[in-house]
Design a protein around this motif. Structure first.
Motif, PDB file in Angstrom:
ATOM      1  N   ASP A 102       0.839  -1.207   0.000  1.00 25.14           N
ATOM      2  CA  ASP A 102       0.000   0.000   0.000  1.00 25.14           C
ATOM      3  C   ASP A 102       0.871   1.253   0.000  1.00 25.14           C
ATOM      4  O   ASP A 102       0.587   2.234  -0.695  1.00 25.14           O
ATOM      5  CB  ASP A 102      -0.908   0.028   1.233  1.00 25.14           C
ATOM      6  N   TYR A 103       1.927   1.214   0.796  1.00 26.58           N
ATOM      7  CA  TYR A 103       2.839   2.358   0.885  1.00 26.58           C
ATOM      8  C   TYR A 103       3.604   2.530  -0.427  1.00 26.58           C
ATOM      9  O   TYR A 103       3.832   3.647  -0.891  1.00 26.58           O
ATOM     10  CB  TYR A 103       3.800   2.133   2.052  1.00 26.58           C
ATOM     11  N   THR A 104       3.983   1.411  -1.055  1.00 33.02           N
ATOM     12  CA  THR A 104       4.661   1.474  -2.349  1.00 33.02           C
ATOM     13  C   THR A 104       3.778   2.143  -3.389  1.00 33.02           C
ATOM     14  O   THR A 104       4.239   2.971  -4.181  1.00 33.02           O
ATOM     15  CB  THR A 104       5.049   0.059  -2.817  1.00 33.02           C
ATOM     16  N   THR A 105       2.508   1.774  -3.397  1.00 35.20           N
ATOM     17  CA  THR A 105       1.563   2.388  -4.336  1.00 35.20           C
ATOM     18  C   THR A 105       1.489   3.887  -4.115  1.00 35.20           C
ATOM     19  O   THR A 105       1.498   4.682  -5.065  1.00 35.20           O
ATOM     20  CB  THR A 105       0.167   1.765  -4.173  1.00 35.20           C
ATOM     21  N   TYR A 106       1.432   4.300  -2.841  1.00 33.09           N
ATOM     22  CA  TYR A 106       1.363   5.723  -2.542  1.00 33.09           C
ATOM     23  C   TYR A 106       2.620   6.449  -3.018  1.00 33.09           C
ATOM     24  O   TYR A 106       2.538   7.514  -3.630  1.00 33.09           O
ATOM     25  CB  TYR A 106       1.185   5.956  -1.035  1.00 33.09           C
ATOM     26  N   ILE A 107       3.792   5.878  -2.742  1.00 35.52           N
ATOM     27  CA  ILE A 107       5.045   6.522  -3.141  1.00 35.52           C
ATOM     28  C   ILE A 107       5.119   6.667  -4.652  1.00 35.52           C
ATOM     29  O   ILE A 107       5.561   7.694  -5.180  1.00 35.52           O
ATOM     30  CB  ILE A 107       6.252   5.713  -2.612  1.00 35.52           C
ATOM     31  N   MET A 239      -4.640  10.254 -16.227  1.00 34.70           N
ATOM     32  CA  MET A 239      -4.613   9.864 -14.823  1.00 34.70           C
ATOM     33  C   MET A 239      -5.599  10.715 -14.041  1.00 34.70           C
ATOM     34  O   MET A 239      -5.493  11.944 -14.034  1.00 34.70           O
ATOM     35  CB  MET A 239      -3.207  10.052 -14.247  1.00 34.70           C
ATOM     36  N   PRO A 240      -6.579  10.085 -13.394  1.00 36.49           N
ATOM     37  CA  PRO A 240      -7.554  10.871 -12.627  1.00 36.49           C
ATOM     38  C   PRO A 240      -6.934  11.378 -11.334  1.00 36.49           C
ATOM     39  O   PRO A 240      -5.931  10.847 -10.851  1.00 36.49           O
ATOM     40  CB  PRO A 240      -8.644   9.844 -12.322  1.00 36.49           C
ATOM     41  N   ASP A 241      -7.531  12.431 -10.756  1.00 39.86           N
ATOM     42  CA  ASP A 241      -7.135  12.844  -9.420  1.00 39.86           C
ATOM     43  C   ASP A 241      -7.444  11.698  -8.454  1.00 39.86           C
ATOM     44  O   ASP A 241      -8.419  10.961  -8.638  1.00 39.86           O
ATOM     45  CB  ASP A 241      -7.901  14.091  -8.986  1.00 39.86           C
ATOM     46  N   VAL A 242      -6.611  11.566  -7.442  1.00 41.83           N
ATOM     47  CA  VAL A 242      -6.759  10.466  -6.495  1.00 41.83           C
ATOM     48  C   VAL A 242      -6.736  11.017  -5.077  1.00 41.83           C
ATOM     49  O   VAL A 242      -5.915  11.878  -4.755  1.00 41.83           O
ATOM     50  CB  VAL A 242      -5.620   9.436  -6.660  1.00 41.83           C
ATOM     51  N   VAL A 243      -7.644  10.524  -4.246  1.00 39.81           N
ATOM     52  CA  VAL A 243      -7.637  10.860  -2.815  1.00 39.81           C
ATOM     53  C   VAL A 243      -7.072   9.669  -2.061  1.00 39.81           C
ATOM     54  O   VAL A 243      -7.488   8.519  -2.276  1.00 39.81           O
ATOM     55  CB  VAL A 243      -9.049  11.182  -2.308  1.00 39.81           C
ATOM     56  N   TYR A 244      -6.119   9.952  -1.181  1.00 43.39           N
ATOM     57  CA  TYR A 244      -5.483   8.903  -0.383  1.00 43.39           C
ATOM     58  C   TYR A 244      -5.939   9.035   1.060  1.00 43.39           C
ATOM     59  O   TYR A 244      -5.870  10.105   1.656  1.00 43.39           O
ATOM     60  CB  TYR A 244      -3.963   9.043  -0.463  1.00 43.39           C
ATOM     61  N   LEU A 245      -6.406   7.906   1.614  1.00 39.75           N
ATOM     62  CA  LEU A 245      -6.850   7.851   3.006  1.00 39.75           C
ATOM     63  C   LEU A 245      -6.052   6.757   3.699  1.00 39.75           C
ATOM     64  O   LEU A 245      -6.104   5.584   3.291  1.00 39.75           O
ATOM     65  CB  LEU A 245      -8.350   7.543   3.090  1.00 39.75           C
ATOM     66  N   GLY A 247      -5.009   4.241   6.756  1.00 40.68           N
ATOM     67  CA  GLY A 247      -5.601   3.543   7.886  1.00 40.68           C
ATOM     68  C   GLY A 247      -4.538   2.855   8.718  1.00 40.68           C
ATOM     69  O   GLY A 247      -3.358   2.826   8.344  1.00 40.68           O
ATOM     70  N   LEU A 248      -4.931   2.260   9.811  1.00 43.87           N
ATOM     71  CA  LEU A 248      -3.974   1.625  10.712  1.00 43.87           C
ATOM     72  C   LEU A 248      -3.326   0.403  10.058  1.00 43.87           C
ATOM     73  O   LEU A 248      -2.133   0.163  10.215  1.00 43.87           O
ATOM     74  CB  LEU A 248      -4.666   1.213  12.015  1.00 43.87           C
ATOM     75  N   THR A 249      -4.124  -0.370   9.299  1.00 46.01           N
ATOM     76  CA  THR A 249      -3.593  -1.594   8.686  1.00 46.01           C
ATOM     77  C   THR A 249      -3.711  -1.611   7.168  1.00 46.01           C
ATOM     78  O   THR A 249      -3.265  -2.565   6.533  1.00 46.01           O
ATOM     79  CB  THR A 249      -4.333  -2.832   9.239  1.00 46.01           C
ATOM     80  N   SER A 250      -4.301  -0.586   6.576  1.00 44.21           N
ATOM     81  CA  SER A 250      -4.461  -0.569   5.125  1.00 44.21           C
ATOM     82  C   SER A 250      -4.674   0.864   4.658  1.00 44.21           C
ATOM     83  O   SER A 250      -4.785   1.791   5.467  1.00 44.21           O
ATOM     84  CB  SER A 250      -5.650  -1.437   4.698  1.00 44.21           C
ATOM     85  N   ALA A 251      -4.728   1.035   3.342  1.00 45.41           N
ATOM     86  CA  ALA A 251      -4.943   2.361   2.763  1.00 45.41           C
ATOM     87  C   ALA A 251      -6.085   2.286   1.757  1.00 45.41           C
ATOM     88  O   ALA A 251      -6.360   1.230   1.184  1.00 45.41           O
ATOM     89  CB  ALA A 251      -3.673   2.856   2.083  1.00 45.41           C
ATOM     90  N   LEU A 252      -6.742   3.410   1.550  1.00 47.15           N
ATOM     91  CA  LEU A 252      -7.846   3.479   0.597  1.00 47.15           C
ATOM     92  C   LEU A 252      -7.543   4.574  -0.415  1.00 47.15           C
ATOM     93  O   LEU A 252      -7.108   5.665  -0.047  1.00 47.15           O
ATOM     94  CB  LEU A 252      -9.160   3.787   1.333  1.00 47.15           C
ATOM     95  N   TYR A 253      -7.783   4.268  -1.689  1.00 44.65           N
ATOM     96  CA  TYR A 253      -7.592   5.245  -2.760  1.00 44.65           C
ATOM     97  C   TYR A 253      -8.945   5.498  -3.408  1.00 44.65           C
ATOM     98  O   TYR A 253      -9.592   4.586  -3.917  1.00 44.65           O
ATOM     99  CB  TYR A 253      -6.608   4.721  -3.811  1.00 44.65           C
ATOM    100  N   GLU A 254      -9.370   6.760  -3.370  1.00 41.92           N
ATOM    101  CA  GLU A 254     -10.649   7.153  -3.972  1.00 41.92           C
ATOM    102  C   GLU A 254     -10.388   7.751  -5.352  1.00 41.92           C
ATOM    103  O   GLU A 254      -9.646   8.726  -5.485  1.00 41.92           O
ATOM    104  CB  GLU A 254     -11.356   8.195  -3.096  1.00 41.92           C
ATOM    105  N   GLU A 255     -10.980   7.156  -6.390  1.00 41.71           N
ATOM    106  CA  GLU A 255     -10.847   7.674  -7.747  1.00 41.71           C
ATOM    107  C   GLU A 255     -12.178   8.152  -8.313  1.00 41.71           C
ATOM    108  O   GLU A 255     -12.201   8.801  -9.353  1.00 41.71           O
ATOM    109  CB  GLU A 255     -10.282   6.581  -8.660  1.00 41.71           C
TER     110      GLU A 255
END
Length: 293
Positions: A102-107, A239-245, A247-255
């Protein structure tokens, strides 16, 4: 570590599925058409995995699908660029044994982004953290599971990430961070760590591509009482705008366009509730002075 699909892979998968549906073809019909044209090794399972972003697509396979769906040249170029980006490796792959997928995706997204707007309601954004601050956040966050070596590797990752802000680069990331007063006052690592962190914030605030605002307690209830979020925008039109949220054990990407729009509205309201840039610098400087005393 699981190899989760990137935003680009999911976007490409969605586009390919839409083009197939517009061509009024089901999976079986696509596979049959590809076989009849000598189109290599295809199966319904393989095509399904590609459309679900469970499998990356090879360049040759992508060209075959685009030919079958009669995708116009101007759209082909964008889809091929998405595929190339999904296959591209970056510096973060050297830390695959340290950081979660999840962190790799964010980076990866952060490295490609043109701008980042974030509300930091719990801790200071990683792009703005000192090594000492990062180390303390990682030590506490990893609890008993983190070795000193793992923490130092995390610090290395944060340090490399911060290069996207370097104004000596041709196109540095444009960062707009709104920092909750509680985030700034939280004593992460103690007064000396915080003093250095405040001074680092003041230094980075002088960069032409960085804007910092403080959301004071007196602003009361605000549009992001549910927590921290970040909005990434990209120069690539596909590439659409992306919102990153986070979490304690995971991440959420809103497209979803509607959801991204709501977060953009929330950020704009936060910006209006926060104090101005100059006043925010003075606020942080006062905190730095208090930590020194």
């Amino acid at each position: 570590m699981t190899d989760r699909p990137t935003i680009r892979t999911r976007r490409l998968a969605s586009e390919l599925r839409l083009f197939r549906e517009r061509a009024t073809l089901n999976l079986d019909e696509v596979v049959a058409a590809l076989h009849s044209s000598g189109g290599g090794r295809w199966s319904v399972a393989k095509l399904s995995r590609i459309e679900r972003a469970a499998q990356r697509i090879k360049s040759q396979d992508l060209d075959q699908l685009l030919d079958l769906y009669e995708v116009p040249p101007e759209r082909r170029e964008g889809l091929q660029a998405l595929a190339r980006g999904a296959r591209q490796r970056g510096w973060w792959d050297a830390y695959a044994d340290t950081i979660h997928s999840d962190y790799t995706t964010y980076i990866r997204l952060e490295a490609e982004a043109r701008s980042l707007r974030c509300f930091d309601g719990l801790v200071i954004n990683g792009l703005l953290q000192t090594d000492e601050y990062t180390g303390e956040v990682c030590r506490v966050g990893m609890m008993q599971f983190g070795t000193q070596t793992a923490i130092e590797r995390r610090i290395d990752v944060r340090r490399v990430r911060q290069r996207v802000l370097d104004d000596r680069e041709p196109e540095p990331l444009r960062l707009w961070s709104i920092l909750d007063e509680g985030t700034l006052r939280r004593q992460v690592g103690g007064p000396e760590v915080m003093r250095k962190q405040y001074e680092a914030l003041l230094d980075v605030a002088n960069l032409p591509n960085v804007m910092l605002q403080v959301l004071p307690f007196e602003a009361g209830a605000h549009a992001a009482v549910t927590g921290t979020f970040a909005i990434m925008d990209f120069a690539d039109a596909h590439m659409p705008d992306v919102v990153y949220l986070d979490g304690l054990t995971s991440a959420l990407y809103e497209e979803n366009d509607r959801h991204v729009y709501h977060y953009s509205l929330a950020f704009n309201q936060l910006a209006m509730s926060a104090i101005g840039v100059d006043e925010s610098r003075e606020f942080i400087a006062d905190l730095a002075g208090a930590s020194s005393g």
